[in-house]
Design an enzyme around this catalytic site. Structure first.
Site, PDB file in Angstrom:
ATOM      1  N   LYS A 113       0.716  -1.605  -0.207  1.00 15.31           N
ATOM      2  CA  LYS A 113      -0.310  -0.316  -0.254  1.00 15.31           C
ATOM      3  C   LYS A 113       1.039   1.818  -0.221  1.00 15.31           C
ATOM      4  O   LYS A 113       0.655   2.345  -0.632  1.00 15.31           O
ATOM      5  CB  LYS A 113      -0.878  -0.101   0.851  1.00 15.31           C
ATOM      6  CG  LYS A 113      -1.974  -1.648   1.784  1.00 15.31           C
ATOM      7  CD  LYS A 113      -2.640  -1.134   2.658  1.00 15.31           C
ATOM      8  CE  LYS A 113      -2.163  -0.590   3.981  1.00 15.31           C
ATOM      9  NZ  LYS A 113      -1.552  -1.953   4.730  1.00 15.31           N
ATOM     10  N   ARG A 130      -8.724   1.131  10.092  1.00 14.05           N
ATOM     11  CA  ARG A 130      -8.031  -0.490  10.282  1.00 14.05           C
ATOM     12  C   ARG A 130      -9.005  -1.214  10.941  1.00 14.05           C
ATOM     13  O   ARG A 130      -8.782  -2.498  11.208  1.00 14.05           O
ATOM     14  CB  ARG A 130      -7.029  -0.402  11.489  1.00 14.05           C
ATOM     15  CG  ARG A 130      -6.061  -0.389  10.577  1.00 14.05           C
ATOM     16  CD  ARG A 130      -4.319  -0.593  10.481  1.00 14.05           C
ATOM     17  NE  ARG A 130      -3.278  -1.200  11.402  1.00 14.05           N
ATOM     18  CZ  ARG A 130      -2.103  -0.387  10.446  1.00 14.05           C
ATOM     19  NH1 ARG A 130      -2.807   0.431   9.803  1.00 14.05           N
ATOM     20  NH2 ARG A 130      -1.017  -0.900  10.077  1.00 14.05           N
ATOM     21  N   ARG A 134      12.393  -5.886   3.011  1.00 15.33           N
ATOM     22  CA  ARG A 134      12.646  -5.189   3.288  1.00 15.33           C
ATOM     23  C   ARG A 134      12.156  -4.387   4.850  1.00 15.33           C
ATOM     24  O   ARG A 134      13.735  -3.459   4.651  1.00 15.33           O
ATOM     25  CB  ARG A 134      10.720  -4.306   3.450  1.00 15.33           C
ATOM     26  CG  ARG A 134      10.639  -3.440   4.221  1.00 15.33           C
ATOM     27  CD  ARG A 134       8.937  -2.810   3.997  1.00 15.33           C
ATOM     28  NE  ARG A 134       7.805  -3.306   5.476  1.00 15.33           N
ATOM     29  CZ  ARG A 134       6.969  -2.909   5.097  1.00 15.33           C
ATOM     30  NH1 ARG A 134       6.160  -2.572   4.385  1.00 15.33           N
ATOM     31  NH2 ARG A 134       6.145  -3.294   6.785  1.00 15.33           N
ATOM     32  N   ARG A 160      11.863  -1.032  10.390  1.00 10.22           N
ATOM     33  CA  ARG A 160      11.025   0.003  11.850  1.00 10.22           C
ATOM     34  C   ARG A 160      11.001  -1.475  13.340  1.00 10.22           C
ATOM     35  O   ARG A 160      11.019  -2.307  12.989  1.00 10.22           O
ATOM     36  CB  ARG A 160       9.893  -0.646  11.419  1.00 10.22           C
ATOM     37  CG  ARG A 160       9.385   0.698  10.359  1.00 10.22           C
ATOM     38  CD  ARG A 160       8.626   0.847   9.722  1.00 10.22           C
ATOM     39  NE  ARG A 160       6.855   0.165  10.179  1.00 10.22           N
ATOM     40  CZ  ARG A 160       6.508   0.118   9.772  1.00 10.22           C
ATOM     41  NH1 ARG A 160       5.255   0.955   8.203  1.00 10.22           N
ATOM     42  NH2 ARG A 160       4.838  -0.419  10.331  1.00 10.22           N
ATOM     43  N   ARG A 186       0.265  -8.199  13.507  1.00 14.76           N
ATOM     44  CA  ARG A 186       0.203  -7.733  12.910  1.00 14.76           C
ATOM     45  C   ARG A 186      -1.187  -8.067  11.982  1.00 14.76           C
ATOM     46  O   ARG A 186      -1.890  -8.004  11.744  1.00 14.76           O
ATOM     47  CB  ARG A 186       1.095  -6.815  12.339  1.00 14.76           C
ATOM     48  CG  ARG A 186       2.199  -5.552  13.396  1.00 14.76           C
ATOM     49  CD  ARG A 186       3.346  -4.648  12.533  1.00 14.76           C
ATOM     50  NE  ARG A 186       3.319  -4.206  11.402  1.00 14.76           N
ATOM     51  CZ  ARG A 186       4.295  -4.251  10.832  1.00 14.76           C
ATOM     52  NH1 ARG A 186       4.765  -4.467  10.996  1.00 14.76           N
ATOM     53  NH2 ARG A 186       3.578  -2.894   9.806  1.00 14.76           N
TER      54      ARG A 186
HETATM   55  P1  AMP Z   1       1.678   1.356   9.918  1.00 12.22           P
HETATM   56  O1  AMP Z   1       2.900   1.678   8.938  1.00 12.22           O
HETATM   57  O2  AMP Z   1       0.324   1.010   8.454  1.00 12.22           O
HETATM   58  O3  AMP Z   1       1.833  -0.508   9.799  1.00 12.22           O
HETATM   59  O4  AMP Z   1       1.328   1.353  11.192  1.00 12.22           O
HETATM   60  C1  AMP Z   1       2.033   0.221  11.871  1.00 12.22           C
HETATM   61  C2  AMP Z   1       1.551   0.064  13.504  1.00 12.22           C
HETATM   62  O5  AMP Z   1       1.092   1.486  13.098  1.00 12.22           O
HETATM   63  C3  AMP Z   1       0.420  -0.213  13.646  1.00 12.22           C
HETATM   64  O6  AMP Z   1       0.614  -1.827  13.259  1.00 12.22           O
HETATM   65  C4  AMP Z   1      -0.269   0.205  14.621  1.00 12.22           C
HETATM   66  O7  AMP Z   1       0.111  -0.884  15.950  1.00 12.22           O
HETATM   67  C5  AMP Z   1      -0.241   1.862  14.670  1.00 12.22           C
HETATM   68  N1  AMP Z   1      -1.779   2.157  13.440  1.00 12.22           N
HETATM   69  C6  AMP Z   1      -1.645   2.306  12.419  1.00 12.22           C
HETATM   70  N2  AMP Z   1      -2.360   3.055  11.852  1.00 12.22           N
HETATM   71  C7  AMP Z   1      -3.959   2.417  12.668  1.00 12.22           C
HETATM   72  C8  AMP Z   1      -4.850   2.581  12.291  1.00 12.22           C
HETATM   73  N3  AMP Z   1      -5.581   3.573  11.526  1.00 12.22           N
HETATM   74  N4  AMP Z   1      -5.477   2.322  13.652  1.00 12.22           N
HETATM   75  C9  AMP Z   1      -5.090   2.184  14.583  1.00 12.22           C
HETATM   76  N5  AMP Z   1      -3.028   1.162  15.065  1.00 12.22           N
HETATM   77  C10 AMP Z   1      -3.267   1.833  13.705  1.00 12.22           C
END
Ligand code: AMP
Length: 192
Positions: free
Chosen positions: A13, A88, A127, A139, A150
């Site tokens: 994404k 989410r 990655r 990360r 996740r």
């Molecule tokens: P991402 O970079 O989108 O993979 O997000 C990394 C982490 O941020 C996720 O594993 C969640 O802990 C938190 N996070 C990001 N977006 C959301 C969301 N919309 N709702 C809840 N937690 C989020």
């Protein structure tokens, strides 16, 4: 153009969002990036989110909805946005629908990245290695153990969103297992 990119972590994404930003001239709104920035800045939101993110769970709906509500007030979102990693949960999607309705705005498309979830762990290991090779920090939640948490959060809390948006008639899908450029082409066909 107001677009939501839906799909599990590692589905591509973020990579496609960057390309869409260039083509459509609207910003990418990544709640993950915003939360990481909040952590780096040591804000109250960041302090709350850090431990949750480190273990791969989802940050609370209220916190994330608050961040998005503020962000879509910014003038750069006037022409639209590409949402990456939000919503989410169904509660986030409902909250976001209410926000859009209040502003008299509509979504143009919700695009689901269909991927083989078993292949994602391999992708995430790759990655992490590539990031390391570029000399950038990896990360903390891109290690296989946290990544599985996740993915589980995606399966239980986020996957129901495809039914949610299907019901609203705006769900489209791309095959996220195709090479990056082919996914970009498939997205072009959907959003122009
Ligand atoms: P991402 O970079 O989108 O993979 O997000 C990394 C982490 O941020 C996720 O594993 C969640 O802990 C938190 N996070 C990001 N977006 C959301 C969301 N919309 N709702 C809840 N937690 C989020």
């Amino acid at each position: 153009m107001r677009i939501i990119l839906l799909g599990p972590p590692g589905a591509g994404k973020g990579t496609q969002a960057v390309r869409l930003v260039e083509r459509l001239g609207v910003p990418q709104l990544s709640t993950g990036d915003m939360l990481r920035a909040a952590i780096a800045a040591g804000t109250p939101v960041g302090l709350k989110a850090k431990a949750i993110m480190d273990r791969g769970d989802l940050v609370s709906d209220d916190v994330v909805l608050g961040i998005i509500a503020e962000r879509i007030e910014e003038p750069d979102t006037r022409k639209g946005f590409i949402l990456d990693g939000f919503p989410r949960t169904v509660a986030q999607a409902e909250g976001f629908d209410r926000m859009l309705e209040q502003k008299g705005l509509k979504l143009d498309a919700v695009i689901e990245f269909k991927v083989d979830q078993d292949a994602l762990v391999e992708r995430i290991v790759k990655r992490a290695k590539e990031t390391e090779a570029r000399g950038e920090p990896v990360r903390k939640d891109d290690n296989p153990e946290v990544f599985k948490t996740r993915l589980e959060a995606y399966r239980t809390q986020t996957a129901p969103l495809s039914t949610y948006y299907e019901g609203r008639g705006c769900l489209r899908a791309v095959d996220g297992m195709r090479p990056i450029d082919e996914v970009t082409e498939a997205l072009k066909k959907i959003v122009g």
